[in-house]
Design a protein around this motif. Structure first.
Motif, PDB file in Angstrom:
ATOM      1  N   PHE A   1     -45.178  61.027  36.867  1.00 34.45           N
ATOM      2  CA  PHE A   1     -46.174  60.528  37.809  1.00 34.45           C
ATOM      3  C   PHE A   1     -45.565  60.532  39.194  1.00 34.45           C
ATOM      4  N   SER A   2     -46.412  60.396  40.207  1.00 35.06           N
ATOM      5  CA  SER A   2     -45.937  60.384  41.591  1.00 35.06           C
ATOM      6  C   SER A   2     -46.506  59.180  42.325  1.00 35.06           C
ATOM      7  N   LEU A   3     -45.762  58.709  43.321  1.00 35.25           N
ATOM      8  CA  LEU A   3     -46.237  57.686  44.250  1.00 35.25           C
ATOM      9  C   LEU A   3     -46.370  58.324  45.628  1.00 35.25           C
ATOM     10  N   LEU A   4     -46.992  57.626  46.560  1.00 29.24           N
ATOM     11  CA  LEU A   4     -47.213  58.167  47.900  1.00 29.24           C
ATOM     12  C   LEU A   4     -46.243  57.538  48.894  1.00 29.24           C
TER      13      LEU A   4
ATOM     14  N   ARG B   1     -46.939  63.115  48.009  1.00 32.89           N
ATOM     15  CA  ARG B   1     -46.637  62.687  46.645  1.00 32.89           C
ATOM     16  C   ARG B   1     -45.153  62.871  46.364  1.00 32.89           C
ATOM     17  N   ALA B   2     -44.545  61.786  45.896  1.00 29.87           N
ATOM     18  CA  ALA B   2     -43.120  61.800  45.566  1.00 29.87           C
ATOM     19  C   ALA B   2     -42.982  61.506  44.080  1.00 29.87           C
ATOM     20  N   PRO B   3     -42.475  62.454  43.276  1.00 33.65           N
ATOM     21  CA  PRO B   3     -42.395  62.267  41.828  1.00 33.65           C
ATOM     22  C   PRO B   3     -41.434  61.142  41.445  1.00 33.65           C
ATOM     23  N   LEU B   4     -41.800  60.391  40.429  1.00 33.02           N
ATOM     24  CA  LEU B   4     -40.908  59.400  39.862  1.00 33.02           C
ATOM     25  C   LEU B   4     -39.780  60.115  39.128  1.00 33.02           C
ATOM     26  N   ALA B   5     -38.553  59.725  39.411  1.00 33.33           N
ATOM     27  CA  ALA B   5     -37.384  60.364  38.810  1.00 33.33           C
ATOM     28  C   ALA B   5     -36.702  59.373  37.879  1.00 33.33           C
ATOM     29  N   GLY B   6     -36.636  59.710  36.618  1.00 32.60           N
ATOM     30  CA  GLY B   6     -36.007  58.838  35.648  1.00 32.60           C
ATOM     31  C   GLY B   6     -36.941  57.754  35.157  1.00 32.60           C
ATOM     32  N   ARG B   7     -36.401  56.930  34.270  1.00 29.59           N
ATOM     33  CA  ARG B   7     -37.196  55.848  33.703  1.00 29.59           C
ATOM     34  C   ARG B   7     -37.438  54.744  34.725  1.00 29.59           C
ATOM     35  N   ILE B   8     -38.597  54.122  34.607  1.00 29.08           N
ATOM     36  CA  ILE B   8     -38.923  52.978  35.456  1.00 29.08           C
ATOM     37  C   ILE B   8     -38.165  51.761  34.935  1.00 29.08           C
ATOM     38  N   SER B   9     -37.485  51.062  35.830  1.00 25.50           N
ATOM     39  CA  SER B   9     -36.740  49.859  35.467  1.00 25.50           C
ATOM     40  C   SER B   9     -37.647  48.635  35.545  1.00 25.50           C
ATOM     41  N   MET B  10     -37.112  47.509  35.146  1.00 27.75           N
ATOM     42  CA  MET B  10     -37.910  46.288  35.154  1.00 27.75           C
ATOM     43  C   MET B  10     -38.427  45.956  36.552  1.00 27.75           C
ATOM     44  N   ASP B  11     -37.577  46.093  37.563  1.00 28.20           N
ATOM     45  CA  ASP B  11     -37.939  45.647  38.912  1.00 28.20           C
ATOM     46  C   ASP B  11     -37.935  46.766  39.948  1.00 28.20           C
ATOM     47  N   GLN B  12     -37.558  47.967  39.537  1.00 25.58           N
ATOM     48  CA  GLN B  12     -37.392  49.056  40.494  1.00 25.58           C
ATOM     49  C   GLN B  12     -37.793  50.389  39.877  1.00 25.58           C
ATOM     50  N   SER B  13     -38.018  51.342  40.740  1.00 26.39           N
ATOM     51  CA  SER B  13     -38.222  52.721  40.313  1.00 26.39           C
ATOM     52  C   SER B  13     -37.635  53.633  41.385  1.00 26.39           C
ATOM     53  N   VAL B  14     -37.420  54.881  41.005  1.00 25.47           N
ATOM     54  CA  VAL B  14     -36.810  55.852  41.904  1.00 25.47           C
ATOM     55  C   VAL B  14     -37.755  57.030  42.080  1.00 25.47           C
ATOM     56  N   ILE B  15     -37.923  57.479  43.317  1.00 24.77           N
ATOM     57  CA  ILE B  15     -38.768  58.646  43.584  1.00 24.77           C
ATOM     58  C   ILE B  15     -37.948  59.748  44.253  1.00 24.77           C
ATOM     59  N   ASP B  16     -38.342  60.964  43.985  1.00 20.21           N
ATOM     60  CA  ASP B  16     -37.694  62.148  44.556  1.00 20.21           C
ATOM     61  C   ASP B  16     -38.341  62.456  45.907  1.00 20.21           C
ATOM     62  N   VAL B  17     -37.555  62.301  46.981  1.00 21.96           N
ATOM     63  CA  VAL B  17     -38.081  62.546  48.329  1.00 21.96           C
ATOM     64  C   VAL B  17     -37.353  63.726  48.989  1.00 21.96           C
TER      65      VAL B  17
ATOM     66  N   VAL C   1     -44.714  52.505  50.448  1.00 21.93           N
ATOM     67  CA  VAL C   1     -44.968  53.313  49.261  1.00 21.93           C
ATOM     68  C   VAL C   1     -46.263  52.824  48.634  1.00 21.93           C
ATOM     69  N   VAL C   2     -47.168  53.728  48.325  1.00 24.97           N
ATOM     70  CA  VAL C   2     -48.460  53.371  47.737  1.00 24.97           C
ATOM     71  C   VAL C   2     -48.462  53.735  46.256  1.00 24.97           C
ATOM     72  N   LEU C   3     -48.738  52.725  45.420  1.00 20.68           N
ATOM     73  CA  LEU C   3     -48.858  52.946  43.987  1.00 20.68           C
ATOM     74  C   LEU C   3     -50.304  53.198  43.589  1.00 20.68           C
ATOM     75  N   ILE C   4     -51.215  52.437  44.198  1.00 20.82           N
ATOM     76  CA  ILE C   4     -52.657  52.660  44.056  1.00 20.82           C
ATOM     77  C   ILE C   4     -53.258  52.538  45.443  1.00 20.82           C
ATOM     78  N   GLY C   5     -54.049  53.529  45.818  1.00 19.54           N
ATOM     79  CA  GLY C   5     -54.689  53.485  47.118  1.00 19.54           C
ATOM     80  C   GLY C   5     -54.525  54.788  47.871  1.00 19.54           C
ATOM     81  N   GLN C   6     -54.807  54.728  49.157  1.00 18.07           N
ATOM     82  CA  GLN C   6     -54.806  55.922  50.003  1.00 18.07           C
ATOM     83  C   GLN C   6     -53.698  55.825  51.040  1.00 18.07           C
ATOM     84  N   GLN C   7     -53.088  56.966  51.301  1.00 13.84           N
ATOM     85  CA  GLN C   7     -52.107  57.082  52.376  1.00 13.84           C
ATOM     86  C   GLN C   7     -52.255  58.479  52.956  1.00 13.84           C
ATOM     87  N   GLY C   8     -52.630  58.547  54.216  1.00 15.00           N
ATOM     88  CA  GLY C   8     -52.934  59.853  54.798  1.00 15.00           C
ATOM     89  C   GLY C   8     -54.123  60.468  54.105  1.00 15.00           C
TER      90      GLY C   8
END
Length: 392
Positions: free
Chosen positions: A316-319, A324-340, A352-359
């Motif tokens: 999946f990707s976040l904004l 769109r920046a792809p999620l890299a690796g497993r999502i942790s309890m309190d954090q996640s990593v995106i490929d930028v 960072v937008v998880l749900i919603g609009q950006q641009g």
């Protein structure tokens, strides 16, 4: 004071506009009950219940008595329908002037006992009819004995009759037609018993947007009742996904909804830090992501304890900065990593937008649901209580 950079923004203007649009769609023959159960579908009861009343709602719908009590505190003048009560909750229902949905004899027993003890002479209830979902409600065999409970010596008053249309989004409409026929039979039985309820409590977002509001209003009119339709998801700006063959010609109501309903919720976080990694570096728990080239990675303050589904890791990707920046690796309890790597200039503090609009890009709850193999209702209600809801 909350300072962790993970929050939800709620547009009360969009919520109120959505209610008014749906009310217009329902027409003069029907009234709307705003469904604000499950903390207003995760949007925040304290925000959405008053917004519904400001938009014109007289009725609010919840499932739990606890939320009914809170809705009463927030909106003293509203009618609050509690769709499910459990043993031992009758006193709170009566004391807080909530309107319970009933279908089982123990509910009648408990409410009557509480009313007699408090010397209360009248409690309005809505009787639920099971028209095929087999979840809750009185079936044909139990309806007669329940109707006998509405006698002169009882404080219970039959204000409404309710059912749930559980397949209003399906193409051929046969299940809904069958449910409406079963409801008509139940209403005939009620009238034959010498009783009249003023409210036909039936229908949801899928039924209203799919053009079935007219049939619901017609059924209510045949029995001298007022239709009360219960939109949920549509209030929050999402249109239920219909069967692809729902209609060869899309109902006008559905086309208007695509244009006029607006999402209420945006879910946001921030970049906490940015780092460069070499080819071959592993990212996250168990090393499920391995860099195939030198990469730039951004740490985001949102994890599965906030409601970001762990299954979205690596798929999946976040904004961020409108891309769109792809999620890299497993999502942790309190954090996640995106490929930028391909997004220049990313810095600590970037939104960072998880749900919603950006641009020009948008991520919806439906996008999350499809990637996680679930439904948008679950995506909304899974957003953790520790994520503050902020009115915008």
């Amino acid at each position: 004071m909350h300072t962790r950079p993970c929050w939800v923004e709620i547009s009360t203007r969009s919520f109120e506009d959505n209610y008014r649009f749906l009310s217009t769609l329902a027409g003069a023959q029907a009234e709307l009950l705003a469904v604000v159960k499950a903390n207003a579908y995760g949007h925040g009861l304290r925000i959405c219940a008053p917004a519904a009343v400001r938009a014109g709602a007289r009725w609010l719908g919840v499932t739990s008595v606890d939320e009914g009590i809170e809705a009463r505190r927030l909106c003293p003048e509203a009618r609050v329908l509690v769709i499910g009560i459990s043993p031992g909750q009758g006193r709170d229902v009566v004391c807080h002037n909530l309107t319970p949905v009933v279908w089982d004899t123990w509910q009648f027993d408990e409410l009557e006992a509480v009313a007699h003890a408090a010397d209360i002479r009248s409690i309005s209830v809505h009787l639920e009819i099971d028209t095929g979902m087999s979840r809750q409600g009185a079936g044909p065999d139990s309806l007669g004995p329940l109707l006998e409970r509405f006698h002169r010596g009882s404080p219970l008053r039959l204000e409404g009759v309710m059912t749930h249309l559980f397949a209003a989004d399906e193409a051929d409409g046969r299940i809904t037609d069958d449910q409406l026929e079963r409801m008509e039979s139940a209403l005939n039985q009620i009238q034959s018993a010498g009783m009249n309820a003023g409210v036909l409590n039936i229908g949801n977002s899928a039924a209203l947007l799919g053009g079935q509001g007219e049939a619901i209003s017609a059924l209510a009119d045949r029995h001298g009742m007022k239709a009360l339709i219960r939109p949920g998801l549509a209030l929050y700006g999402l249109i239920p996904e219909y069967d692809p063959d729902f209609s060869p010609a899309e109902p006008i109501s559905l086309g208007r909804a695509r244009r006029d309903l607006h999402p209420v919720l945006s879910w946001k976080s921030q970049v906490v830090s940015v780092r460069s990694v070499a080819s071959g570096a592993v990212v996250g728990y168990n090393g499920t992501f391995v860099a195939t080239e030198p990469m730039r990675l951004a740490l985001v303050a949102a994890g599965y304890a906030d409601g970001l589904d762990r299954k979205l890791g690596n798929r999946f990707s976040l904004l961020v900065r409108g891309q769109r920046a792809p999620l890299a690796g497993r999502i942790s309890m309190d954090q996640s990593v995106i490929d930028v790597t391909d997004i220049p200039g990313i810095a600590t503090g970037d939104e960072v937008v998880l749900i919603g609009q950006q641009g020009d890009e948008t991520i919806s709850a439906f996008d999350h649901a499809k990637a996680a193999g679930t439904i948008p209702w679950e995506i909304f209600t899974r957003i953790a209580a520790r994520v503050p809801r902020i009115t915008v």
